[in-house]
Structure formats: structure tokens, C-alpha cells
Design a protein around this motif. Structure first.
Motif, PDB file in Angstrom:
ATOM      1  N   ALA A  95      33.253  27.359  48.300  1.00  0.00           N
ATOM      2  CA  ALA A  95      33.226  25.906  48.492  1.00  0.00           C
ATOM      3  C   ALA A  95      33.074  25.559  49.976  1.00  0.00           C
ATOM      4  CB  ALA A  95      34.494  25.273  47.920  1.00  0.00           C
ATOM      5  N   TRP A 100      41.297  24.201  46.779  1.00  0.00           N
ATOM      6  CA  TRP A 100      40.009  24.399  46.103  1.00  0.00           C
ATOM      7  C   TRP A 100      39.516  23.107  45.464  1.00  0.00           C
ATOM      8  CZ3 TRP A 100      39.139  28.715  41.862  1.00  0.00           C
ATOM      9  CH2 TRP A 100      37.770  28.927  41.700  1.00  0.00           C
ATOM     10  N   ARG A 101      40.404  22.382  44.791  1.00  0.00           N
ATOM     11  CA  ARG A 101      40.016  21.113  44.159  1.00  0.00           C
ATOM     12  C   ARG A 101      39.576  20.079  45.195  1.00  0.00           C
ATOM     13  NH1 ARG A 101      41.185  20.529  38.782  1.00  0.00           N
ATOM     14  NH2 ARG A 101      42.442  22.187  37.889  1.00  0.00           N
ATOM     15  N   ASP A 151      36.001  21.278  46.219  1.00  0.00           N
ATOM     16  CA  ASP A 151      35.001  21.379  45.156  1.00  0.00           C
ATOM     17  C   ASP A 151      35.352  20.395  44.041  1.00  0.00           C
ATOM     18  OD1 ASP A 151      33.224  22.057  43.142  1.00  0.00           O
ATOM     19  OD2 ASP A 151      33.712  24.198  43.172  1.00  0.00           O
ATOM     20  N   CYS A 152      34.692  19.250  44.060  1.00  0.00           N
ATOM     21  CA  CYS A 152      35.007  18.203  43.081  1.00  0.00           C
ATOM     22  C   CYS A 152      34.758  18.645  41.646  1.00  0.00           C
ATOM     23  CB  CYS A 152      34.272  16.919  43.395  1.00  0.00           C
ATOM     24  SG  CYS A 152      32.476  17.062  43.221  1.00  0.00           S
ATOM     25  N   THR A 153      33.898  19.636  41.441  1.00  0.00           N
ATOM     26  CA  THR A 153      33.640  20.076  40.068  1.00  0.00           C
ATOM     27  C   THR A 153      34.863  20.742  39.462  1.00  0.00           C
ATOM     28  OG1 THR A 153      32.720  22.227  40.736  1.00  0.00           O
ATOM     29  CG2 THR A 153      31.173  20.378  40.535  1.00  0.00           C
ATOM     30  N   ARG A 154      35.793  21.213  40.281  1.00  0.00           N
ATOM     31  CA  ARG A 154      37.037  21.817  39.766  1.00  0.00           C
ATOM     32  C   ARG A 154      37.883  20.765  39.056  1.00  0.00           C
ATOM     33  NH1 ARG A 154      38.875  26.339  38.998  1.00  0.00           N
ATOM     34  NH2 ARG A 154      40.893  25.848  39.842  1.00  0.00           N
ATOM     35  N   ASN A 155      37.717  19.507  39.413  1.00  0.00           N
ATOM     36  CA  ASN A 155      38.494  18.439  38.799  1.00  0.00           C
ATOM     37  C   ASN A 155      37.954  18.041  37.424  1.00  0.00           C
ATOM     38  OD1 ASN A 155      40.368  18.120  40.925  1.00  0.00           O
ATOM     39  ND2 ASN A 155      38.808  17.039  42.095  1.00  0.00           N
ATOM     40  N   TRP A 156      36.797  18.556  37.050  1.00  0.00           N
ATOM     41  CA  TRP A 156      36.193  18.233  35.754  1.00  0.00           C
ATOM     42  C   TRP A 156      36.740  19.085  34.625  1.00  0.00           C
ATOM     43  CZ3 TRP A 156      30.400  18.123  37.538  1.00  0.00           C
ATOM     44  CH2 TRP A 156      30.213  17.021  38.357  1.00  0.00           C
ATOM     45  N   GLU A 157      37.548  20.082  34.952  1.00  0.00           N
ATOM     46  CA  GLU A 157      38.053  20.987  33.919  1.00  0.00           C
ATOM     47  C   GLU A 157      38.963  20.273  32.941  1.00  0.00           C
ATOM     48  OE1 GLU A 157      38.039  25.118  36.363  1.00  0.00           O
ATOM     49  OE2 GLU A 157      39.881  23.993  36.335  1.00  0.00           O
TER      50      GLU A 157
END
Length: 126
Positions: free
Chosen positions: A73, A116-117, A120-126
């Protein structure tokens, strides 16, 4: 036990030790970030960097994966300057009210997840 094979843990060891080396993280911090026992000898870190498999420990392996994810990231955020990763980790950040490295050292895996979140904003989509 984890779902990582011996070979997976050997490759993960080389990768994560390369990340920590790129960041210029002191050995005692490397031990702490990986969740190894405090009395772990520094020579164990050298063995990991040469391909000795990481222990088959879910927490340690999750930490290694998080560190590699943070590294990736940071390369997305700072694509032109690979030295910025270590600088960013050790520089005060308003979001964390301190250094991201300190957050990871003090909070362990949850702190690594927060860092990490944040990167990397995509980590928040989990």
C-alpha cells in the motif's frame, strides 16, 4: 494451525524480512512486530531472511501478511520514492496522533490492521 505450507512460510519469511529491511526497522522492533518472543535472538531474523520458514503460528503469519500489505500500500501511495515508506512509518501522523510504527508496536495486529486500512481503502470493503 495455519493453512500455509512449509514452502509458503519460507517465501513469506523472505518477503517480510525484506520489507522490514527496506523500512530500516531496528531488530527489536522487528521481533515485536512479528510477535516473536522477546528473548528471540537476532540471528533468528537473519535465518528468516535467508529462507527459514516462519513458525506455523496464526498470529505471527497474520502479522507478516499485514506487514507485506502495508508495504504494498505504501508503494501505491508513494510510487516514485521507495524510501518514503520507512519515513512515513516513523513520522508523526495526525490520523494516528503519533507515528504509525508506534501504533503497530503498541497495538500489535489490530494496530497493523488500522494502518493498513488507513493506507488501502479497499481493505474497508471487506
Amino acid at each position: 494451525m495455519s493453512h500455509y505450507s512449509q514452502q509458503d512460510r519460507e517465501q513469506l519469511a523472505i518477503l517480510v524480512m525484506g520489507v522490514l529491511d527496506d523500512w530500516n526497522i531496528r531488530e527489536e522492533y522487528q521481533i515485536s512486530l512479528l510477535g516473536l518472543p522477546e528473548d528471540t535472538a537476532v540471528r533468528e531474523l537473519t535465518k528468516f531472511s535467508r529462507g527459514k520458514a516462519l513458525p506455523d503460528d496464526d498470529d505471527l503469519l497474520a502479522r507478516a501478511v499485514h506487514l507485506i500489505g502495508i508495504h504494498q500500500a505504501l508503494h501505491v501511495v508513494f510510487p516514485l520514492n521507495p524510501k518514503m515508506a520507512g519515513f512515513w512509518l516513523t513520522t508523526r501522523n495526525r490520523y494516528f496522533r503519533g507515528q504509525p510504527l508506534t501504533v503497530m508496536l503498541e497495538e500489535g495486529l489490530p494496530g497493523m490492521d488500522r494502518v493498513w486500512r488507513h493506507l488501502d481503502c479497499t481493505r474497508n470493503w471487506e
